[in-house]
Design a protein around this motif. Sequence first.
Motif, PDB file in Angstrom:
ATOM      1  N   HIS A  62      19.842  37.667 -40.844  1.00 52.15           N
ATOM      2  CA  HIS A  62      19.069  36.402 -40.476  1.00 52.15           C
ATOM      3  C   HIS A  62      18.261  35.956 -39.825  1.00 52.15           C
ATOM      4  N   ALA A  63      18.173  36.975 -38.742  1.00 57.02           N
ATOM      5  CA  ALA A  63      17.271  36.796 -37.195  1.00 57.02           C
ATOM      6  C   ALA A  63      15.914  36.578 -37.561  1.00 57.02           C
ATOM      7  N   PHE A  64      15.230  36.472 -38.889  1.00 54.46           N
ATOM      8  CA  PHE A  64      13.899  35.285 -39.249  1.00 54.46           C
ATOM      9  C   PHE A  64      14.279  34.669 -40.747  1.00 54.46           C
ATOM     10  N   THR A  65      15.520  34.434 -40.837  1.00 61.46           N
ATOM     11  CA  THR A  65      15.138  33.129 -41.195  1.00 61.46           C
ATOM     12  C   THR A  65      14.798  31.718 -41.037  1.00 61.46           C
ATOM     13  N   PRO A  66      14.736  31.038 -39.686  1.00 63.86           N
ATOM     14  CA  PRO A  66      13.812  30.427 -39.218  1.00 63.86           C
ATOM     15  C   PRO A  66      12.084  29.952 -39.391  1.00 63.86           C
ATOM     16  N   PHE A  67      12.156  31.674 -39.102  1.00 63.08           N
ATOM     17  CA  PHE A  67      10.512  32.209 -39.600  1.00 63.08           C
ATOM     18  C   PHE A  67      10.364  31.776 -40.840  1.00 63.08           C
ATOM     19  N   ILE A  68      11.226  32.413 -42.042  1.00 59.38           N
ATOM     20  CA  ILE A  68      10.888  32.227 -43.456  1.00 59.38           C
ATOM     21  C   ILE A  68      11.075  30.735 -43.778  1.00 59.38           C
ATOM     22  N   VAL A  69      11.591  30.300 -43.095  1.00 59.92           N
ATOM     23  CA  VAL A  69      12.032  28.617 -43.817  1.00 59.92           C
ATOM     24  C   VAL A  69      10.330  28.046 -43.272  1.00 59.92           C
ATOM     25  N   LEU A  70      10.235  28.150 -42.445  1.00 58.02           N
ATOM     26  CA  LEU A  70       8.664  27.528 -41.074  1.00 58.02           C
ATOM     27  C   LEU A  70       7.771  27.481 -42.299  1.00 58.02           C
ATOM     28  N   MET A  71       7.510  29.240 -42.488  1.00 55.96           N
ATOM     29  CA  MET A  71       6.485  29.865 -42.543  1.00 55.96           C
ATOM     30  C   MET A  71       5.983  28.871 -44.548  1.00 55.96           C
ATOM     31  N   SER A  72       7.149  29.158 -45.139  1.00 59.71           N
ATOM     32  CA  SER A  72       7.378  28.657 -46.398  1.00 59.71           C
ATOM     33  C   SER A  72       6.920  27.414 -46.380  1.00 59.71           C
ATOM     34  N   LEU A  73       7.634  26.251 -44.888  1.00 62.35           N
ATOM     35  CA  LEU A  73       7.214  24.684 -45.586  1.00 62.35           C
ATOM     36  C   LEU A  73       5.611  24.794 -45.115  1.00 62.35           C
TER      37      LEU A  73
END
Length: 150
Positions: free
Chosen positions: A9-20
């Motif tokens: 889950h370390a990359f979850t915030p990055f994935i959410v930010l890039m998706s947005l």
Amino acid sequence: MGGLDNSRHAFTPFIVLMSLMLLLPIAVLLYEGSNNLLSAFTSTLFIYGALVTLLGASIAAALTLVLGLPTAYAISRGLVPKPPLDSIVGGLLTSPLTIPPHTIVGLSLLILVSPISPIPIISKLPLMDTIWGLSRRLFHSFGANNHRGP
């Protein structure tokens, strides 16, 4: 082993930010500009720009294929000239890797097409605001960006 489960889950915030960052502008465009979107894509200016870009990219890709393939073949087979020409050829081929290509090429073109050009005939060539100028720029971009190592 508990640490391994959390690393998923370390990359979850990055994935959410890039998706947005990718999806939010598209959603706003579709919501706010849905009425004008079709007319924008069918305007003559958009179609002309798309055709010029497609033509310029096609010419640049053809130049990259015609010049890049033999160069890659010669390098992979060891057909590069012997010293001292090998260092000159190597320097020319690796220069996009060692210097900022866009800055150097931009300044070089500015000097070449200016009134103080060391080669006066170049300032008379139709390189600016033409398909050949665009193709030359795209050709350089393909070559400089595709030679970068891992």
